[in-house]
Scaffold this active site. Structure first.
Site, PDB file in Angstrom:
ATOM      1  CG  ASP A  16     -18.294 101.472  58.817  1.00 26.81           C
ATOM      2  OD1 ASP A  16     -19.133 100.540  58.811  1.00 26.81           O
ATOM      3  OD2 ASP A  16     -18.124 102.230  59.778  1.00 26.81           O
ATOM      4  CG  ASN A 168     -22.563 102.823  64.878  1.00 28.50           C
ATOM      5  OD1 ASN A 168     -22.055 101.707  64.757  1.00 28.50           O
ATOM      6  ND2 ASN A 168     -22.696 103.672  63.875  1.00 28.50           N
TER       7      ASN A 168
HETATM    8  O1  RIB Z   1     -26.813 101.080  62.663  1.00 31.43           O
HETATM    9  C1  RIB Z   1     -26.010 101.266  61.528  1.00 31.43           C
HETATM   10  C2  RIB Z   1     -24.593 101.504  61.922  1.00 31.43           C
HETATM   11  O2  RIB Z   1     -24.082 100.375  62.626  1.00 31.43           O
HETATM   12  C3  RIB Z   1     -23.644 101.661  60.716  1.00 31.43           C
HETATM   13  O3  RIB Z   1     -22.574 102.481  61.082  1.00 31.43           O
HETATM   14  C4  RIB Z   1     -23.170 100.261  60.467  1.00 31.43           C
HETATM   15  O4  RIB Z   1     -21.896 100.232  59.808  1.00 31.43           O
HETATM   16  C5  RIB Z   1     -23.028  99.759  61.873  1.00 31.43           C
HETATM   17  O5  RIB Z   1     -21.765 100.209  62.366  1.00 31.43           O
HETATM   18 CA    CA Z   2     -20.304 101.630  60.794  1.00 24.74          CA
END
Ligand code: RIB
Ligand code: CA
Length: 311
Positions: A16, A168
């Protein structure tokens, strides 16, 4: 192509962090109205602080807002084993001088992107989608105003946090379902494309050689993250989140397909799985452009050129 107004909702997290810096280093193409934060890789208290430090590293005066400290229904799941206790281990950034804004991230997303002066309002989301879902629930008119939501998350194939789900989507599957069903054009960067953008030793050395303070911080973060973010026996870690911003800057770096995407919210084993209907077998209308191919060398060319602009 005209300049876009964006809000970046994120859970920094080293990847990020690269998305934040890439966006803030690209003022010709992107007007970043705010960086909003959500609990995900690490708890909210850390993602907020990390975002404040990163915005200052970029020398930007962009407001940072705190959002949801937990998913809509599920208990929070974090990933310190990948990102370290701080969430941006390897960066060594000084404490932030500024504080987060008082407004909740969901309200800030709506306020900034409903603003009549926003041009091609676009929401970029690189963490769990809790804030995005809340913004759409509080201000349904946002769905008509947004040009699109560009998100990193999901997978056509196997997940990375369970065999079925990407992190996520797994952390807040209910929010993800709300976002995919909101009627907003979604551009989705699943694991299948981000795993083509790998932080190799050579690319890490190239970033370090850019020599700016921001580039050195990125190199430090990725040196920490690249071995922990690997899945499936890959030699190097994927750089997931900045793919979203890179697409806004140079869409030709990626190629995708218009598909129907639905999110599993019932099955315990499959929770957070994204069912991507690549071949249109459901007959349901497409709700996302799913990115499947990436020009990784072109991505790192862009990233290094933009990091060179920062101090
Ligand atoms: O699976 C990868 C995602 O999950 C990325 O956005 C990482 O930063 C975590 O948030
Ligand atoms: Ca992320």
């Amino acid at each position: 192509m005209s300049r876009r107004t964006i809000v970046l909702d994120c859970d920094p997290g080293q990847d990020d962090a690269v998305a934040i810096l890439l966006a803030l280093a690209s003022p010709e193409e992107l007007e970043v109205r705010a960086v909003t934060t959500v609990a995900g890789n690490v708890p909210l208290v850390r993602t907020v602080d990390n975002a404040l430090r990163l915005v200052e590293l970029a020398g930007a005066r962009v407001p940072v807002h705190a959002g949801a400290a937990r998913p809509l229904l599920r208990p929070l799941v974090t990933a310190e084993h990948v990102h370290g206790e701080s969430g941006i281990d390897g960066a060594e950034l000084p404490p932030a001088r500024r504080r987060p804004e008082p407004a909740h991230a969901a309200l800030a997303i709506a306020r900034h992107l409903l603003d009549p002066t926003a041009v091609r309002p676009t929401l970029v989301a690189t963490g769990p989608l809790t804030n995005v879902a809340l913004a759409l629930a509080l201000h349904p008119e946002l769905a008509r105003r947004l040009e699109g939501i560009v998100l990193m998350g999901g997978a056509v194939g196997p997940g990375n946090v369970t065999p079925a789900a990407e992190f996520n989507m797994y952390v807040d599957p209910h929010a993800a379902r709300m976002v995919f069903e909101a009627g907003v054009p979604v551009t989705m960067f699943p694991l299948d494309v981000t795993h083509r953008v790998l932080v190799t030793e050579a690319r890490l050395a190239r970033i370090r050689a850019v020599g700016t303070r921001a580039a050195r911080a990125v190199a430090g973060m990725l040196a920490f993250y690249r071995t922990r973010g690997r899945t499936g026996g890959a030699a190097d870690g994927p750089l997931h989140d900045p793919c979203t911003v890179a697409w806004l800057l140079r869409s030709e770096l990626f190629r995708g397909r218009s598909c129907r995407v639905e999110v599993e919210c019932e099955s315990a084993l499959g929770l957070g799985r994204t069912y991507v209907d690549l071949h249109g077998v459901t007959g349901r209308p497409a709700n996302a452009e799913v990115m499947l191919e990436a020009d990784a060398d072109g991505f790192f060319d862009l990233l290094c050129a933009r990091l060179a602009r920062l101090d």
